[in-house]
Motif scaffolding. Structure first.
Motif, PDB file in Angstrom:
ATOM      1  N   UNK A 154       0.793  -1.229   0.000  1.00 59.76           N
ATOM      2  CA  UNK A 154       0.000   0.000   0.000  1.00 59.76           C
ATOM      3  C   UNK A 154       0.828   1.283   0.000  1.00 59.76           C
ATOM      4  N   UNK A 155       1.894   1.393   0.812  1.00 60.60           N
ATOM      5  CA  UNK A 155       2.633   2.670   0.805  1.00 60.60           C
ATOM      6  C   UNK A 155       3.169   3.043  -0.570  1.00 60.60           C
ATOM      7  N   UNK A 156       3.718   2.078  -1.299  1.00 59.32           N
ATOM      8  CA  UNK A 156       4.263   2.379  -2.623  1.00 59.32           C
ATOM      9  C   UNK A 156       3.164   2.595  -3.656  1.00 59.32           C
ATOM     10  N   UNK A 157       2.091   1.855  -3.549  1.00 57.69           N
ATOM     11  CA  UNK A 157       0.961   2.074  -4.455  1.00 57.69           C
ATOM     12  C   UNK A 157       0.360   3.462  -4.230  1.00 57.69           C
ATOM     13  N   UNK A 158       0.318   3.887  -2.976  1.00 52.86           N
ATOM     14  CA  UNK A 158      -0.208   5.216  -2.652  1.00 52.86           C
ATOM     15  C   UNK A 158       0.671   6.307  -3.252  1.00 52.86           C
ATOM     16  N   UNK A 159       1.983   6.141  -3.150  1.00 57.81           N
ATOM     17  CA  UNK A 159       2.898   7.135  -3.715  1.00 57.81           C
ATOM     18  C   UNK A 159       2.720   7.252  -5.218  1.00 57.81           C
TER      19      UNK A 159
ATOM     20  N   UNK B 256       1.491   8.122 -11.680  1.00 51.78           N
ATOM     21  CA  UNK B 256       2.405   7.342 -12.507  1.00 51.78           C
ATOM     22  C   UNK B 256       2.082   5.855 -12.374  1.00 51.78           C
ATOM     23  N   UNK B 257       2.613   5.080 -13.319  1.00 53.14           N
ATOM     24  CA  UNK B 257       2.500   3.628 -13.297  1.00 53.14           C
ATOM     25  C   UNK B 257       3.585   3.090 -12.373  1.00 53.14           C
ATOM     26  N   UNK B 258       3.183   2.422 -11.289  1.00 50.18           N
ATOM     27  CA  UNK B 258       4.166   1.968 -10.310  1.00 50.18           C
ATOM     28  C   UNK B 258       5.181   1.010 -10.920  1.00 50.18           C
ATOM     29  N   UNK B 259       4.779   0.277 -11.950  1.00 53.69           N
ATOM     30  CA  UNK B 259       5.710  -0.667 -12.578  1.00 53.69           C
ATOM     31  C   UNK B 259       6.763   0.047 -13.418  1.00 53.69           C
ATOM     32  N   UNK B 260       6.574   1.352 -13.635  1.00 52.57           N
ATOM     33  CA  UNK B 260       7.564   2.158 -14.350  1.00 52.57           C
ATOM     34  C   UNK B 260       8.341   3.061 -13.382  1.00 52.57           C
ATOM     35  N   UNK B 261       8.277   2.701 -12.099  1.00 53.76           N
ATOM     36  CA  UNK B 261       8.996   3.440 -11.068  1.00 53.76           C
ATOM     37  C   UNK B 261      10.148   2.600 -10.528  1.00 53.76           C
ATOM     38  N   UNK B 262      11.124   3.268  -9.937  1.00 58.56           N
ATOM     39  CA  UNK B 262      12.206   2.602  -9.209  1.00 58.56           C
ATOM     40  C   UNK B 262      12.101   3.000  -7.747  1.00 58.56           C
ATOM     41  N   UNK B 263      12.170   2.003  -6.870  1.00 55.16           N
ATOM     42  CA  UNK B 263      12.132   2.241  -5.431  1.00 55.16           C
ATOM     43  C   UNK B 263      13.485   1.912  -4.821  1.00 55.16           C
ATOM     44  N   UNK B 264      13.904   2.739  -3.863  1.00 52.66           N
ATOM     45  CA  UNK B 264      15.122   2.487  -3.092  1.00 52.66           C
ATOM     46  C   UNK B 264      14.733   2.057  -1.684  1.00 52.66           C
TER      47      UNK B 264
END
Length: 233
Positions: free
Chosen positions: A150-155, A161-169
């Motif tokens: 949920x936290x990353x989906x919320x961001x 943006x499309x979360x699958x096109x994001x990079x998380x650290x």
């Protein structure tokens, strides 16, 4: 690479990833336990790294015998961490400010995604240059904390943006699990705890080792593991 396709956004965990504040949390936990006549070790503290604050506080209480509502214990611990950060600073991890500046110049939005609560999260985010972070998702703003996605989906939703096109650290196992479960391409930068290798996860020793080309490769689907040769997997 001039033809690189950059991530639609970069999503940053805070404690241990953006800033080296995990020792502050450990010290706060040890001190609070001592005030209640209980013991709490650094090894035990490491088990809480990356977890939702209230869930972590409940575990902490069960092992120390400290009473009260977990929310109150979590608030007391965070207040101690914020006081320490106000005195000693919240040191940015190496390479973080430089990469944030490159992303800002490239018009790639960034978000803080943390289990710390709003007051501390915004204090850290606000210490970065203006315009660095487009949004902050704090632990008290979500129903399910890490390792839930949920936290990353919320961001991603807030940024449009499309979360699958994001990079998380991330720097912790719960954080990596949260980011990967959301579909974000994930880079682990371990600090307090080891993050073992796994399919779909990239790992680096420092954000200093990451540039825009690296992010383009990761969001394109490459798994980059700079730690496998040093025996951390």
């Amino acid at each position: 690479m001039n033809d690189r396709t950059l991530p639609e956004a970069v999503l940053w965990d805070m404690d241990g990833t953006l800033v080296s504040t995990e020792p502050y949390w450990m010290a706060a936990e040890i001190a609070l336990a001592a005030r209640h006549g209980a013991s709490w070790s650094e090894e035990q503290a490491l088990e809480l790294v990356g977890k939702d604050l209230v869930a972590g506080a409940a575990i902490y209480q069960a092992r120390t015998g400290i009473g009260g509502a977990p929310e109150d214990v979590a608030a007391e611990l965070q207040a101690a961490v914020m006081e320490r950060a106000a005195v000693s600073g919240a040191p940015w991890r190496p390479g973080v400010l430089e990469l944030l500046a490159r992303l800002r110049d490239a018009h790639v939005p960034c978000a803080v995604v943390t289990m710390s609560w709003t007051s501390f999260a915004h204090a850290v985010a606000g210490a970065a240059p203006p315009g660095t972070f487009a949004t902050v998702v704090a632990g008290d703003e979500v129903t399910h904390g890490k390792p839930h996605p949920e936290p990353y989906l919320t961001a991603a939703e807030r940024l449009g943006v499309d979360v699958t096109r994001c990079v998380a650290f991330e720097d912790s196992l719960p954080g990596v699990a949260s980011a990967m479960a959301s579909g974000a391409r994930t880079i682990a930068v371990p600090l307090a705890v080891d993050v073992p290798a796994q399919p779909g996860l990239s790992r680096v020793g420092s954000v200093e080792d990451v540039d825009l080309d690296t992010l383009a490769r990761v969001v394109a689907g490459e798994d980059l593991d700079a730690l496998s040769h040093v025996g951390t997997g």
